[in-house]
Design a protein around this motif. Structure first.
Motif, PDB file in Angstrom:
ATOM      1  N   ASN A 127       5.349  -1.498  -0.578  1.00  0.00           N
ATOM      2  CA  ASN A 127       3.976  -2.001  -0.536  1.00  0.00           C
ATOM      3  C   ASN A 127       3.965  -3.529  -0.526  1.00  0.00           C
ATOM      4  O   ASN A 127       4.749  -4.168  -1.231  1.00  0.00           O
ATOM      5  CB  ASN A 127       3.174  -1.490  -1.739  1.00  0.00           C
ATOM      6  CG  ASN A 127       3.043   0.019  -1.752  1.00  0.00           C
ATOM      7  OD1 ASN A 127       2.823   0.640  -0.719  1.00  0.00           O
ATOM      8  ND2 ASN A 127       3.175   0.619  -2.929  1.00  0.00           N
ATOM      9  N   ARG A 128       3.046  -4.110   0.256  1.00  0.00           N
ATOM     10  CA  ARG A 128       2.839  -5.550   0.305  1.00  0.00           C
ATOM     11  C   ARG A 128       1.349  -5.821   0.498  1.00  0.00           C
ATOM     12  O   ARG A 128       0.627  -5.022   1.096  1.00  0.00           O
ATOM     13  CB  ARG A 128       3.607  -6.196   1.467  1.00  0.00           C
ATOM     14  CG  ARG A 128       5.118  -6.187   1.321  1.00  0.00           C
ATOM     15  CD  ARG A 128       5.567  -7.187   0.256  1.00  0.00           C
ATOM     16  NE  ARG A 128       7.009  -7.306   0.247  1.00  0.00           N
ATOM     17  CZ  ARG A 128       7.837  -6.504  -0.414  1.00  0.00           C
ATOM     18  NH1 ARG A 128       7.329  -5.499  -1.130  1.00  0.00           N
ATOM     19  NH2 ARG A 128       9.134  -6.678  -0.367  1.00  0.00           N
ATOM     20  N   THR A 129       0.892  -6.956  -0.008  1.00  0.00           N
ATOM     21  CA  THR A 129      -0.491  -7.380   0.210  1.00  0.00           C
ATOM     22  C   THR A 129      -0.554  -8.367   1.374  1.00  0.00           C
ATOM     23  O   THR A 129       0.392  -9.119   1.620  1.00  0.00           O
ATOM     24  CB  THR A 129      -1.071  -8.052  -1.048  1.00  0.00           C
ATOM     25  OG1 THR A 129      -0.244  -9.159  -1.420  1.00  0.00           O
ATOM     26  CG2 THR A 129      -1.131  -7.053  -2.194  1.00  0.00           C
ATOM     27  N   PHE A 130      -1.700  -8.367   2.074  1.00  0.00           N
ATOM     28  CA  PHE A 130      -1.849  -9.164   3.286  1.00  0.00           C
ATOM     29  C   PHE A 130      -3.272  -9.702   3.350  1.00  0.00           C
ATOM     30  O   PHE A 130      -4.233  -8.935   3.280  1.00  0.00           O
ATOM     31  CB  PHE A 130      -1.531  -8.303   4.515  1.00  0.00           C
ATOM     32  CG  PHE A 130      -1.817  -8.969   5.822  1.00  0.00           C
ATOM     33  CD1 PHE A 130      -1.061 -10.053   6.248  1.00  0.00           C
ATOM     34  CD2 PHE A 130      -2.838  -8.511   6.644  1.00  0.00           C
ATOM     35  CE1 PHE A 130      -1.313 -10.668   7.461  1.00  0.00           C
ATOM     36  CE2 PHE A 130      -3.102  -9.117   7.852  1.00  0.00           C
ATOM     37  CZ  PHE A 130      -2.330 -10.197   8.267  1.00  0.00           C
ATOM     38  N   LEU A 131      -3.407 -11.028   3.464  1.00  0.00           N
ATOM     39  CA  LEU A 131      -4.717 -11.670   3.563  1.00  0.00           C
ATOM     40  C   LEU A 131      -5.133 -11.773   5.020  1.00  0.00           C
ATOM     41  O   LEU A 131      -4.372 -12.257   5.865  1.00  0.00           O
ATOM     42  CB  LEU A 131      -4.681 -13.064   2.931  1.00  0.00           C
ATOM     43  CG  LEU A 131      -4.427 -13.118   1.423  1.00  0.00           C
ATOM     44  CD1 LEU A 131      -4.306 -14.563   0.954  1.00  0.00           C
ATOM     45  CD2 LEU A 131      -5.538 -12.399   0.664  1.00  0.00           C
ATOM     46  N   ASP A 132      -6.344 -11.343   5.302  1.00  0.00           N
ATOM     47  CA  ASP A 132      -6.870 -11.355   6.668  1.00  0.00           C
ATOM     48  C   ASP A 132      -7.849 -12.516   6.817  1.00  0.00           C
ATOM     49  O   ASP A 132      -9.000 -12.440   6.405  1.00  0.00           O
ATOM     50  CB  ASP A 132      -7.555 -10.023   6.970  1.00  0.00           C
ATOM     51  CG  ASP A 132      -7.980  -9.915   8.423  1.00  0.00           C
ATOM     52  OD1 ASP A 132      -7.666 -10.833   9.202  1.00  0.00           O
ATOM     53  OD2 ASP A 132      -8.612  -8.906   8.784  1.00  0.00           O
ATOM     54  N   ASN A 133      -7.366 -13.607   7.407  1.00  0.00           N
ATOM     55  CA  ASN A 133      -8.203 -14.781   7.629  1.00  0.00           C
ATOM     56  C   ASN A 133      -8.675 -14.779   9.075  1.00  0.00           C
ATOM     57  O   ASN A 133      -7.878 -14.975   9.996  1.00  0.00           O
ATOM     58  CB  ASN A 133      -7.415 -16.051   7.333  1.00  0.00           C
ATOM     59  CG  ASN A 133      -8.302 -17.294   7.356  1.00  0.00           C
ATOM     60  OD1 ASN A 133      -9.481 -17.233   7.745  1.00  0.00           O
ATOM     61  ND2 ASN A 133      -7.745 -18.422   6.949  1.00  0.00           N
ATOM     62  N   PRO A 134      -9.959 -14.580   9.331  1.00  0.00           N
ATOM     63  CA  PRO A 134     -10.444 -14.513  10.718  1.00  0.00           C
ATOM     64  C   PRO A 134     -10.341 -15.841  11.454  1.00  0.00           C
ATOM     65  O   PRO A 134     -10.420 -15.869  12.686  1.00  0.00           O
ATOM     66  CB  PRO A 134     -11.900 -14.074  10.550  1.00  0.00           C
ATOM     67  CG  PRO A 134     -12.274 -14.492   9.168  1.00  0.00           C
ATOM     68  CD  PRO A 134     -11.041 -14.385   8.351  1.00  0.00           C
ATOM     69  N   LEU A 135     -10.180 -16.957  10.757  1.00  0.00           N
ATOM     70  CA  LEU A 135     -10.107 -18.262  11.399  1.00  0.00           C
ATOM     71  C   LEU A 135      -8.717 -18.567  11.941  1.00  0.00           C
ATOM     72  O   LEU A 135      -8.553 -19.500  12.733  1.00  0.00           O
ATOM     73  CB  LEU A 135     -10.533 -19.357  10.409  1.00  0.00           C
ATOM     74  CG  LEU A 135     -11.956 -19.215   9.839  1.00  0.00           C
ATOM     75  CD1 LEU A 135     -12.234 -20.332   8.846  1.00  0.00           C
ATOM     76  CD2 LEU A 135     -12.992 -19.217  10.959  1.00  0.00           C
TER      77      LEU A 135
END
Length: 224
Positions: A127-135
């Motif tokens: 498992n890993r976390t992932f930040l979704d930055n639309p910019l």
């Protein structure tokens, strides 16, 4: 100056030597960071994708831990990579209800076959976390690829750790099979003993009946 050797250091050295001898006698050798059994010193690797990144990662772990990759054969242990899958779950949202953070789960299914001992199937997850930055769409794509590659590397290491526990797994299987055979043998012996006792009871009951018939026949002859 006189060299001084403390009793504590002597005991520590003796303990290290003793552990090394015990490790060698148990059929284990240190390969890389894990203690792998001699049964898999030579191991064949098959996969759902022979040219995929996971296959290459596991093969590099073979080299790292001193496992000799060989061609598949009925006499050689085999590690078969069945499938891989990446899923995601939303952890947090932006104010506009768009997903801001994901949890990525990388799942690998594989099977280990050792001739003469059996086979076992396993599933490993990372498992890993992932930040979704639309910019930063391009940077986001590159970052996700890097995270997935790290997850494959971690999954390959977890597979090696499972290989290190392989001897204990198959020893437990052999013990369970032996216990089942002993229990089956004990039950069959118990059934034979019960049937023998029943046969003796029937025979013992039939003997007086024969005696009674003889006595009645003698009484009839005397009456005549």
């Amino acid at each position: 100056m006189r060299a001084f050797i403390s009793p504590k250091s002597i005991i520590r050295t003796f303990f290290v030597v003793l552990m090394a001898l015990a490790t060698a006698s148990c059929g284990f050798h240190l390969r890389g960071n894990y203690m792998l059994p001699d049964d898999i010193a030579k191991l064949s690797l098959t996969s759902f994708d022979q040219y995929g990144q996971l296959h290459r990662q596991v093969k590099s772990q073979f080299q790292l831990h001193g496992i000799e990759p060989v061609a598949p054969s009925a006499q050689v242990p085999n590690l078969h990579l069945i499938s891989e899958r990446t899923s995601e779950r939303t952890l947090s949202l932006y104010q506009n209800a768009r997903a801001a953070e994901y949890e990525l789960t990388y799942t690998v299914q594989y099977r280990i076959v050792v001739p003469g001992k059996g086979s076992q199937s396993y599933t490993t997850r990372v498992n890993r976390t992932f930040l979704d930055n639309p910019l930063t769409a391009l940077a986001k794509s590159v970052e996700r690829d890097m995270i997935e590659q790290e997850m494959r590397e971690q999954a390959a290491k977890q597979i090696m750790r499972q290989l290190a526990r392989l001897t204990a797994v198959f020893n437990k299987m052999e013990e369970e099979e032996l216990e089942a055979l002993l229990e089956q043998s004990a039950n069959s012996e118990s059934d034979e003993q019960v049937s023998t006792e029943l046969g003796l009871d029937v025979k013992a009951q039939s003997v007086p009946a024969s005696d009674n018939s003889n006595q009645s026949a003698m009484q009839v002859e005397s009456a005549q």
